[in-house]
Design an enzyme around this catalytic site. Structure first.
Site, mmCIF file in Angstrom:
data_model
loop_
_atom_site.group_PDB
_atom_site.id
_atom_site.type_symbol
_atom_site.label_atom_id
_atom_site.label_comp_id
_atom_site.label_asym_id
_atom_site.label_seq_id
_atom_site.Cartn_x
_atom_site.Cartn_y
_atom_site.Cartn_z
ATOM 1 N N GLY A 14 0.775 -1.231 0.000
ATOM 2 C CA GLY A 14 0.000 0.000 0.000
ATOM 3 C C GLY A 14 0.809 1.285 0.000
ATOM 4 C CB ILE A 94 -7.554 -10.765 -13.745
ATOM 5 C CG1 ILE A 94 -6.044 -10.832 -14.033
ATOM 6 C CG2 ILE A 94 -8.367 -10.657 -15.036
ATOM 7 C CD1 ILE A 94 -5.616 -12.030 -14.846
ATOM 8 C CG HIS A 111 1.177 -1.742 -15.570
ATOM 9 N ND1 HIS A 111 0.910 -2.976 -15.004
ATOM 10 C CD2 HIS A 111 2.104 -1.971 -16.533
ATOM 11 C CE1 HIS A 111 1.628 -3.898 -15.623
ATOM 12 N NE2 HIS A 111 2.362 -3.318 -16.561
HETATM 13 C C1 GRF Z 1 3.339 -0.897 -7.621
HETATM 14 O O1 GRF Z 1 4.558 -1.071 -8.287
HETATM 15 C C2 GRF Z 1 2.218 -0.751 -8.613
HETATM 16 O O2 GRF Z 1 2.604 -0.086 -9.770
HETATM 17 C C3 GRF Z 1 1.887 -2.177 -8.938
HETATM 18 O O3 GRF Z 1 2.028 -2.873 -7.721
HETATM 19 C C4 GRF Z 1 2.932 -2.161 -6.867
HETATM 20 C C5 GRF Z 1 2.175 -1.872 -5.617
HETATM 21 O O4 GRF Z 1 2.942 -1.312 -4.630
HETATM 22 N N1 GRF Z 1 0.592 -2.262 -9.547
HETATM 23 P P1 GRF Z 1 2.244 -0.689 -3.343
HETATM 24 O O5 GRF Z 1 1.297 -1.745 -2.770
HETATM 25 O O6 GRF Z 1 1.533 0.553 -3.746
HETATM 26 O O7 GRF Z 1 3.375 -0.421 -2.388
#
Ligand code: GRF
Length: 192
Positions: A14, A94, A111
């Site tokens: 998070g 998904i 992403h």
């Molecule tokens: C991030 O790299 C995001 O882009 C990807 O998953 C990761 C999540 O990290 N979808 P966090 O849970 O926000 O620390």
């Protein structure tokens, strides 16, 4: 115009959620974080959100027989919160149209790649293996196709000699934490 009501979906640590919550403390940020929901009870981000005084909610995907049944339950929760926007921040599911369609144009995702490059998982490893000179992250609208909706914003980082996927991921994450709050603010302002 009031601040937009936003819910954040997480599955893990998070850190992007936290960056958005911190940004939302600014009086001129056009968004109020209403809730943080996770499909995983053990998601570290739930504790962080609670410490920040945000309502947290778990809907465990393992409790549902099908993807659609989980998506319907999550959508019902999000609807009950009367949200203007849903933010996916490390939400590792998904999603089916059951969840996506009701939030068309009002659900965004981050992403860790320069989309359209490297949809799906292991993006850092794949960018290094391809010999790319640059990598980055993309905030985009969520549509039915995975990591494919219209792009809202991107940030770039260099790929340096000796980078491992973890080193590169950390460099990208620093940019994610700046890009996501800024992109969210832009989207919120664009809503009528
Ligand atoms: C991030 O790299 C995001 O882009 C990807 O998953 C990761 C999540 O990290 N979808 P966090 O849970 O926000 O620390």
């Amino acid at each position: 115009m009031g601040r937009k009501r936003v819910g954040i979906l997480i599955s893990g640590g998070g850190s992007n959620m936290h960056a958005i919550v911190k940004a939302s403390r600014a009086t001129d940020f056009p968004v109020e974080i209403i809730c943080v929901a996770s499909n995983k009870p053990e998601a570290g981000g739930l504790k962080i959100a609670a410490q920040e005084g945000i309502v947290t909610h778990v809907i465990n995907h393992r409790d549902f027989p099908t993807r659609e049944a989980f998506d319907a339950a999550l959508n019902a929760y999000l609807q009950s919160q009367r949200l203007d926007l849903v933010v996916c921040a490390g939400f590792m599911r998904i999603m089916t149209p059951v969840l996506i369609a009701p939030w068309a144009g009002r659900m965004i995702n981050i992403h860790p790649s320069l989309l359209p490059l490297y949809k799906g998982l292991h993006t850092h490893e794949r960018a290094i293996a391809a010999g790319d000179k640059q990598h980055g992250c993309t905030v985009h609208y969520v549509t039915a196709a995975l990591d494919d909706g219209p792009i809202i914003a991107q940030a770039r980082v260099p790929i340096l000699p000796g980078d491992t996927p973890d080193i590169l991921a950390a460099r990208v994450l620093v940019e994610e934490h700046k890009l996501y709050p800024a992109a969210l603010a832009k989207v919120a302002k664009s809503l009528s």
